[in-house]
Design an enzyme around this catalytic site. Structure first.
Site, mmCIF file in Angstrom:
data_model
loop_
_atom_site.group_PDB
_atom_site.id
_atom_site.type_symbol
_atom_site.label_atom_id
_atom_site.label_comp_id
_atom_site.label_asym_id
_atom_site.label_seq_id
_atom_site.Cartn_x
_atom_site.Cartn_y
_atom_site.Cartn_z
ATOM 1 N N LYS A 33 0.830 -1.202 0.000
ATOM 2 C CA LYS A 33 0.000 0.000 0.000
ATOM 3 C C LYS A 33 0.867 1.256 0.000
ATOM 4 C CE LYS A 33 -3.819 -0.569 2.387
ATOM 5 N NZ LYS A 33 -4.483 -0.856 3.677
ATOM 6 N N ARG A 104 -3.472 3.217 8.487
ATOM 7 C CA ARG A 104 -3.743 2.035 7.661
ATOM 8 C C ARG A 104 -2.560 1.087 7.706
ATOM 9 N NH1 ARG A 104 -4.757 4.502 1.813
ATOM 10 N NH2 ARG A 104 -6.042 2.632 1.600
ATOM 11 N N GLY A 113 -8.444 -7.270 4.241
ATOM 12 C CA GLY A 113 -9.197 -7.312 5.483
ATOM 13 C C GLY A 113 -8.413 -7.865 6.658
ATOM 14 N N MET A 115 -5.632 -6.580 8.201
ATOM 15 C CA MET A 115 -5.219 -5.575 9.164
ATOM 16 C C MET A 115 -6.286 -4.485 9.215
ATOM 17 S SD MET A 115 -2.248 -6.534 10.054
ATOM 18 C CE MET A 115 -1.281 -7.910 9.501
ATOM 19 N N ARG A 377 -3.452 -1.635 -6.444
ATOM 20 C CA ARG A 377 -2.597 -2.824 -6.322
ATOM 21 C C ARG A 377 -2.964 -3.773 -7.446
ATOM 22 N NH1 ARG A 377 -5.790 -4.524 -0.957
ATOM 23 N NH2 ARG A 377 -7.746 -5.035 -1.948
ATOM 24 N N HIS A 491 -16.484 -8.065 1.303
ATOM 25 C CA HIS A 491 -15.414 -8.883 1.877
ATOM 26 C C HIS A 491 -15.490 -10.316 1.356
ATOM 27 C CE1 HIS A 491 -13.715 -11.568 5.000
ATOM 28 N NE2 HIS A 491 -12.751 -10.671 4.975
ATOM 29 N N ARG A 597 4.005 -46.848 -10.592
ATOM 30 C CA ARG A 597 4.286 -47.712 -9.434
ATOM 31 C C ARG A 597 3.583 -49.036 -9.661
ATOM 32 N NH1 ARG A 597 2.589 -42.768 -7.580
ATOM 33 N NH2 ARG A 597 4.008 -41.597 -6.228
ATOM 34 N N ARG A 653 8.563 -48.529 -12.511
ATOM 35 C CA ARG A 653 9.413 -48.885 -11.372
ATOM 36 C C ARG A 653 9.089 -50.307 -10.913
ATOM 37 N NH1 ARG A 653 8.746 -45.620 -5.916
ATOM 38 N NH2 ARG A 653 6.837 -46.847 -5.845
ATOM 39 N N GLU A 780 17.510 -42.287 -4.491
ATOM 40 C CA GLU A 780 16.684 -41.915 -3.340
ATOM 41 C C GLU A 780 17.343 -42.280 -2.016
ATOM 42 O OE1 GLU A 780 12.953 -44.029 -3.632
ATOM 43 O OE2 GLU A 780 13.915 -45.703 -4.649
ATOM 44 N N SER A 799 16.347 -41.117 -11.804
ATOM 45 C CA SER A 799 15.164 -40.372 -11.401
ATOM 46 C C SER A 799 15.252 -40.157 -9.897
ATOM 47 C CB SER A 799 13.897 -41.157 -11.757
ATOM 48 O OG SER A 799 12.778 -40.473 -11.257
ATOM 49 N N GLY A 801 14.063 -39.821 -6.490
ATOM 50 C CA GLY A 801 12.859 -40.087 -5.701
ATOM 51 C C GLY A 801 12.964 -39.235 -4.455
ATOM 52 N N THR A 802 12.454 -38.006 -4.566
ATOM 53 C CA THR A 802 12.725 -37.060 -3.479
ATOM 54 C C THR A 802 11.887 -37.326 -2.229
ATOM 55 O OG1 THR A 802 11.307 -35.543 -4.693
ATOM 56 C CG2 THR A 802 13.683 -35.184 -4.838
ATOM 57 N N ASN A 803 10.857 -38.159 -2.326
ATOM 58 C CA ASN A 803 10.134 -38.505 -1.093
ATOM 59 C C ASN A 803 11.048 -39.297 -0.169
ATOM 60 O OD1 ASN A 803 7.944 -37.362 -2.282
ATOM 61 N ND2 ASN A 803 6.869 -39.264 -2.714
ATOM 62 N N ASP A 804 11.602 -40.391 -0.703
ATOM 63 C CA ASP A 804 12.496 -41.201 0.122
ATOM 64 C C ASP A 804 13.790 -40.464 0.417
ATOM 65 O OD1 ASP A 804 11.764 -43.817 1.132
ATOM 66 O OD2 ASP A 804 11.210 -44.271 -0.939
ATOM 67 N N CYS A 866 10.833 -37.673 -9.607
ATOM 68 C CA CYS A 866 9.450 -38.085 -9.370
ATOM 69 C C CYS A 866 9.223 -37.852 -7.883
ATOM 70 C CB CYS A 866 9.222 -39.521 -9.781
ATOM 71 S SG CYS A 866 10.353 -40.683 -9.021
ATOM 72 N N TYR A 886 13.561 -33.591 -17.013
ATOM 73 C CA TYR A 886 12.114 -33.524 -16.790
ATOM 74 C C TYR A 886 11.773 -33.557 -15.306
ATOM 75 C CZ TYR A 886 12.218 -38.543 -15.836
ATOM 76 O OH TYR A 886 12.486 -39.763 -15.289
HETATM 77 P P1 ADP Z 1 -7.944 -2.304 3.679
HETATM 78 O O1 ADP Z 1 -6.536 -2.772 3.587
HETATM 79 O O2 ADP Z 1 -8.784 -3.139 4.576
HETATM 80 O O3 ADP Z 1 -8.547 -2.021 2.349
HETATM 81 P P2 ADP Z 1 -7.489 0.513 3.907
HETATM 82 O O4 ADP Z 1 -6.368 1.017 4.703
HETATM 83 O O5 ADP Z 1 -7.292 0.494 2.436
HETATM 84 O O6 ADP Z 1 -7.872 -0.916 4.459
HETATM 85 O O7 ADP Z 1 -8.700 1.425 4.305
HETATM 86 C C1 ADP Z 1 -10.027 1.038 4.459
HETATM 87 C C2 ADP Z 1 -10.936 1.989 3.751
HETATM 88 O O8 ADP Z 1 -10.763 3.315 4.191
HETATM 89 C C3 ADP Z 1 -10.706 2.014 2.261
HETATM 90 O O9 ADP Z 1 -11.931 2.104 1.606
HETATM 91 C C4 ADP Z 1 -9.915 3.275 2.061
HETATM 92 O O10 ADP Z 1 -10.092 3.813 0.776
HETATM 93 C C5 ADP Z 1 -10.463 4.170 3.114
HETATM 94 N N1 ADP Z 1 -9.471 5.168 3.542
HETATM 95 C C6 ADP Z 1 -8.249 4.899 4.050
HETATM 96 N N2 ADP Z 1 -7.572 6.032 4.293
HETATM 97 C C7 ADP Z 1 -8.375 7.058 3.925
HETATM 98 C C8 ADP Z 1 -8.238 8.461 3.911
HETATM 99 N N3 ADP Z 1 -7.123 9.053 4.322
HETATM 100 N N4 ADP Z 1 -9.261 9.186 3.458
HETATM 101 C C9 ADP Z 1 -10.397 8.574 3.029
HETATM 102 N N5 ADP Z 1 -10.596 7.272 3.024
HETATM 103 C C10 ADP Z 1 -9.596 6.487 3.460
HETATM 104 MG MG MG Z 2 -7.760 -0.981 1.007
HETATM 105 MG MG MG Z 3 10.965 -44.526 -2.948
#
Ligand code: ADP
Ligand code: MG
Ligand code: MG
Length: 910
Positions: A33, A104, A113, A115, A377, A491, A597, A653, A780, A799, A801-804, A866, A886
């Site tokens: 971010k 944030r 979601g 953090m 992102r 979400h 096998r 084998r 192996e 070949s 045999g990485t398990n053994d 294998c 291979y």
């Molecule tokens: P997440 O990683 O859960 O998306 P964000 O840090 O992106 O959390 O923020 C959650 C929400 O709050 C997002 O919709 C984001 O756009 C909004 N937000 C974050 N910072 C600001 C800000 N400075 N002004 C307005 N909206 C914000």
């Molecule tokens: Mg966000």
């Molecule tokens: Mg074997």
């Protein structure tokens, strides 16, 4: 005190006003971010100013604790706040002209979601009055304040609901007030309502925590920063990291940013958008927004969001069965409602996709007619979308062939290789309701209403009003997710797409009662445990179980696989023990069989008897009789497999497991075997007891069987050669590669090779015809790897045999590792399970040594792998770098390994 390098390093990076200390290449330090906020600033996208506290500080926090870390960064943070104040022309904590900020989190990879974020930080009873006066909008000021207390309470002060049936304590207060005032939406609260809410919220905080809500903005800020650091080690963050294999050392960055306000009235709002469709990959700009709302409102699913584009809006209306008149009036798209802002947003989305050369997932806020971008992102997407986006972007000239291949996350192709609903079964299906097609796929399971109960059934469908980050683990376990509320960017939808899990969201017709544990649709009541099915591609919700069918490799997926062949130099074979598996693998592009096998063939009902007779026979004659019975069956198996592979090489084998695995352990079976063999039950029991070993994995198995009972090797060699000759008569080419297991010394190999070649020559003489074949060995046992130069003098191929090999190099019994491996991983003794991901550091060295020593005497020695690792992308890359010819993996992982092989070749070129 000594000045160390640590004390002078920068811990806070500023951005804003078209400049930034960081940029998008600094994701590890600034988090995804933070790095992208800096980059957007640099390329002229309007981003509210702010700063990022680095991920290193999070690590320092975990080591040194709160006080030390705050002392360490106070000066830098104060400077950075001052920088925001200058740009924004307002002051943090000021009563007349206040600056508010958001806090944030942001790790180097996006963890949706995971953090928590706090908005509107810096408010208190005095500042709110200043904000009202400055904005001339009292309602907005108090709405911001009540939101702030709510978020800060949840995130920083631990005001989460106490039990899973309870709702958020703040929501409860709001619901009560809505009920009392007989209103439905947050936007209907009066200013006085909002003031009452603030009062009640603060009381609730006091009651639950025993402390007053903090009034000093700086205290608020540090509290939030620490909470973000703490959230890195929350249960759900740890779970998400485990699920994705991300290490705990990464840490999260903290972004502090000037607030822009989407809740300032009808000319303001907030939204989320994608430059392409994250579910299907279609190249259409899409997203959702809400007027007069802040950040989380769109994702939270509490209000029905509107579509950004007109096209999206029309599509939505059709699914939601909303009439055009109603749509245009009550749910217009942003394109229709605010064309100027829409055009600007459209420009930015194009610019950002072009800049990052990948599909973007963006957040924006409109404050009083001005557009701000809050995040961008590379968007999470389904496996199907991933393939389509890569191939489309290639055709559009946005990216190169190599980039298209590198854009693929090989393991995600797995989703495309799973069953889909059977078209016929679907026709008969009883569709009870429809929601939004939030994440494609087919899911059938029993209804559960709580995430922590998803594991109560083998297949479950998680049915929720809406989901939250706490539900992550259950969402992962469930076969599919169904929600009554929330849009395409809720979400549930975002997380499900990331997981590649089928999800139908926002099915408004569902009435869910958590207390009674029922789902009611049109008066029909479904209980917990009832079967339902979801079609994530159409949004259909279907009563009962629906049959599924096998997927096809077609369209863009087929094109992508073809493209991979252009770059891959290392081949991909499959592990297959039956013609059926072999056919599936060929369909997925396997270029041979790396491991058949033979023992699996002996477990089938009609064969196990002959096998047991062979094992229990006291004499050579008795064994040969039983082997003669097995011969035609083995030959038939090989014919089937050779035929399915149509002239591609097939590595077979020889018998590998300890004989004890084949004999009956139950009294009843022992008795009937005794009868069949005309010997006493006692004799059977004695024999079974004799075969028992203390360490069967290090016991009488592999080539040791063929050396003590050469007649077994003889029978198997004969079956293989005869099968190849039989096919040759039918005009089908077979390329057998006979593989001797568990060689530790060259003498072992020489012994078995002699038996095999003598048998083959005998068959050639009998039939007066020949076929080409190879005799090679598994590597192996560590001793074999170390003496590979000796073994390569004789063996036609290796070949690994990485398990053994893993088992013997670590000295971990694979069958017993379950008792301690989980603890090892939890305690960080091992980062990953070495039976899943090849241990390159240790086992890998043996693979490298074995390969180079083997090739030192036979430069063209064919080398493969294998074992489970053959289908793991990082191990595939390792095999490529080792110079293997291979890798071999299970049929369904063949496409994954093909892409990984192409990627390894491309990366090696770069
Ligand atoms: P997440 O990683 O859960 O998306 P964000 O840090 O992106 O959390 O923020 C959650 C929400 O709050 C997002 O919709 C984001 O756009 C909004 N937000 C974050 N910072 C600001 C800000 N400075 N002004 C307005 N909206 C914000
Ligand atoms: Mg966000
Ligand atoms: Mg074997």
């Amino acid at each position: 005190m000594m000045e160390t390098a640590q004390e002078v390093k920068t811990r806070v990076y500023k951005f804003g006003n078209k400049t930034a200390d960081g940029n998008s290449t600094m994701k590890n330090l600034l988090g995804g971010k933070g790095a992208n906020l800096a980059e957007m600033g640099l390329i002229g996208i309007p981003v509210p100013p702010g700063f990022t506290i680095t991920t290193d500080v999070c690590t320092e926090y975990n080591q040194l604790g709160q006080d030390a870390v705050i002392a360490m960064i106070t000066q830098e943070v104060e400077d950075a706040i001052e920088n925001i104040e200058q740009i924004m022309g307002s002051k943090f904590g000021d009563k007349e002209n206040p600056l508010l900020v958001s806090v944030r989190s942001g790790a180097r990879v996006s963890m949706p979601g995971m953090m928590d974020t706090v908005l509107n930080l810096g408010l208190n009873d005095d500042v709110v009055i200043g904000l009202a006066e400055k904005s001339g909008n009292e309602r907005f000021a108090w709405d911001s304040y009540r939101r702030f207390i709510q978020m800060y309470g949840d995130v920083v002060l631990g005001m989460k609901p106490e039990s899973k049936e309870d709702i958020d304590p703040f929501e409860e207060i709001m619901e009560a007030l809505k009920h009392k005032r007989n209103i439905e939406l947050d936007t209907e609260f009066t200013i006085q309502d909002l003031k009452d809410l603030v009062y009640d919220f603060k009381e609730a905080v006091k009651k639950r925590t025993g402390h007053n809500f903090p009034t000093n903005p700086w205290d608020q800020l540090w509290g939030a920063v620490v909470a973000v650091f703490n959230s890195w080690n929350s249960d759900r963050a740890i779970y998400y990291r485990k699920m994705n294999g991300y290490p705990g050392e990464w840490g999260t960055a903290v972004n502090v940013q000037a607030m822009v306000y989407g809740n300032m009235g009808l000319n303001s709002g907030t939204g989320v958008c994608f430059t392409r469709d994250a579910g299907t990959g279609e190249n259409v700009f899409n997203g959702e927004y809400l007027i007069n709302a802040q950040g989380e409102d769109v994702v939270a699913g509490t209000r029905t969001p509107q579509q950004i584009t007109k096209l999206g809006s029309l599509r939505w209306a059709e699914l939601a069965k909303v009439e055009e008149e109603d749509r245009a009036e009550n749910y217009p798209s942003l394109e229709e409602l605010m064309p100027t802002i829409y055009n600007e947003l459209n420009e930015y989305q194009k610019k950002l996709e072009l800049h990052y050369r990948d599909m973007q997932d963006m957040e924006f806020t409109m404050q009083d007619g001005k557009l701000w971008i809050l995040q961008t992102r590379n968007g999470k997407r389904t496996g199907a979308a991933m393939v389509k986006i890569a191939m489309d972007s290639l055709k559009e000239g946005l990216i190169s062939e190599k980039e298209a291949l590198l854009q693929i996350e090989p393991s995600k192709l797995d989703e495309l290789l799973h069953p889909v609903f059977d078209a016929k079964a679907l026709k008969r299906a009883n569709v009870i309701a429809q929601g939004l097609p939030a994440s494609p796929g087919a899911a059938t399971g029993k209804i559960v209403f709580f995430a922590d109960e998803a594991d109560h059934y083998k297949s479950s469908i998680l049915v929720r009003i809406e989901t939250s980050p706490e539900d992550l683990e259950g969402m992962n376990i469930a076969k599919g997710i169904l929600t009554a509320r929330g849009g395409m960017t809720s979400h549930a939808a975002v997380v499900a797409r990331g997981m590649g899990k089928c999800c139908v969201s926002g099915a408004g017709a569902l009435k869910i009662d958590y207390k009674k544990r029922t789902l009611t649709v049109d008066g029909v009541v479904y209980q917990e445990g009832d079967w339902i099915s979801l079609n994530g591609s159409t949004g259909n919700i279907i009563e009962g179980k629906v049959a599924t069918s096998e997927p096809e490799l077609s369209g863009e997926f087929a094109e992508l696989m073809e493209l991979s062949d252009k770059y891959a130099t290392m081949q991909v074979r499959t592990n297959a023990d039956s013609p059926k598996d072999a056919k599936v693998a060929v369909k997925f592009g396997a270029q041979g069989i790396g491991l058949t096998r033979t023992e699996h063939m002996f477990f089938e009902v009609d064969r196990i008897k002959a096998m047991r007779e062979m094992i229990l026979a006291d004499t050579l004659k008795g064994r040969k009789e039983a082997l003669n019975e097995l011969l035609p069956m083995q030959r038939e198996d090989f014919e089937g497999i050779f035929e399915a592979m149509e002239g591609l090489p097939v590595t077979v084998r020889l018998l590998d497991p300890p004989l004890h695995e084949f004999v009956p352990h139950q009294l009843e079976t022992q008795r009937s075997l005794a009868e069949d063999m005309h010997i006493s039950l006692e004799a059977v029991k004695i024999k079974v007891a004799e075969l028992e070993e203390f360490n069967p994995m290090l016991g009488h198995r592999g080539c040791r069987l063929g050396i003590t009972y050469p007649e077994i090797t003889e029978m198997q060699a004969r079956a293989i050669i005869e099968a190849a000759l039989n096919l040759k008569e039918k005009g089908i080419e077979a390329k057998p590669e006979i593989m001797v297991p568990l060689i530790g010394t060259i003498a072992e190999f020489e012994h078995q090779e002699a038996v095999i070649r003598a048998t083959a020559n005998k068959v050639f003489e009998e039939r007066n015809d020949t076929v080409e074949y190879l005799v090679g060995t598994m590597i192996e046992i560590p001793r074999a790897a170390i003496t590979a130069n000796l073994i390569a003098e004789k063996a036609d191929f290796f070949s690994f045999g990485t398990n053994d090999l893993t088992q013997m190099t670590f000295g971990y019994s694979r069958d017993d590792a379950g008792k301690f491996l989980p603890t090892y991983i939890e305690k960080g003794i091992l980062k990953v399970d070495p039976f899943e991901v090849l241990d390159q550091e240790g086992v890998g060295q043996l693979v490298q040594i074995g390969t180079s020593k083997g090739r030192s005497v036979k430069s063209k020695l064919k080398v493969g792998i294998c074992g489970e690792h053959g289908g793991d992308p990082s191990s595939v890359e390792f095999c490529y770098n080792t110079g293997m010819n291979y890798v071999s993996c299970s049929p369904y992982r063949v496409p994954i390994a093909r892409i990984a092989s192409a990627q390894a070749a491309i990366k090696a070129q770069q």
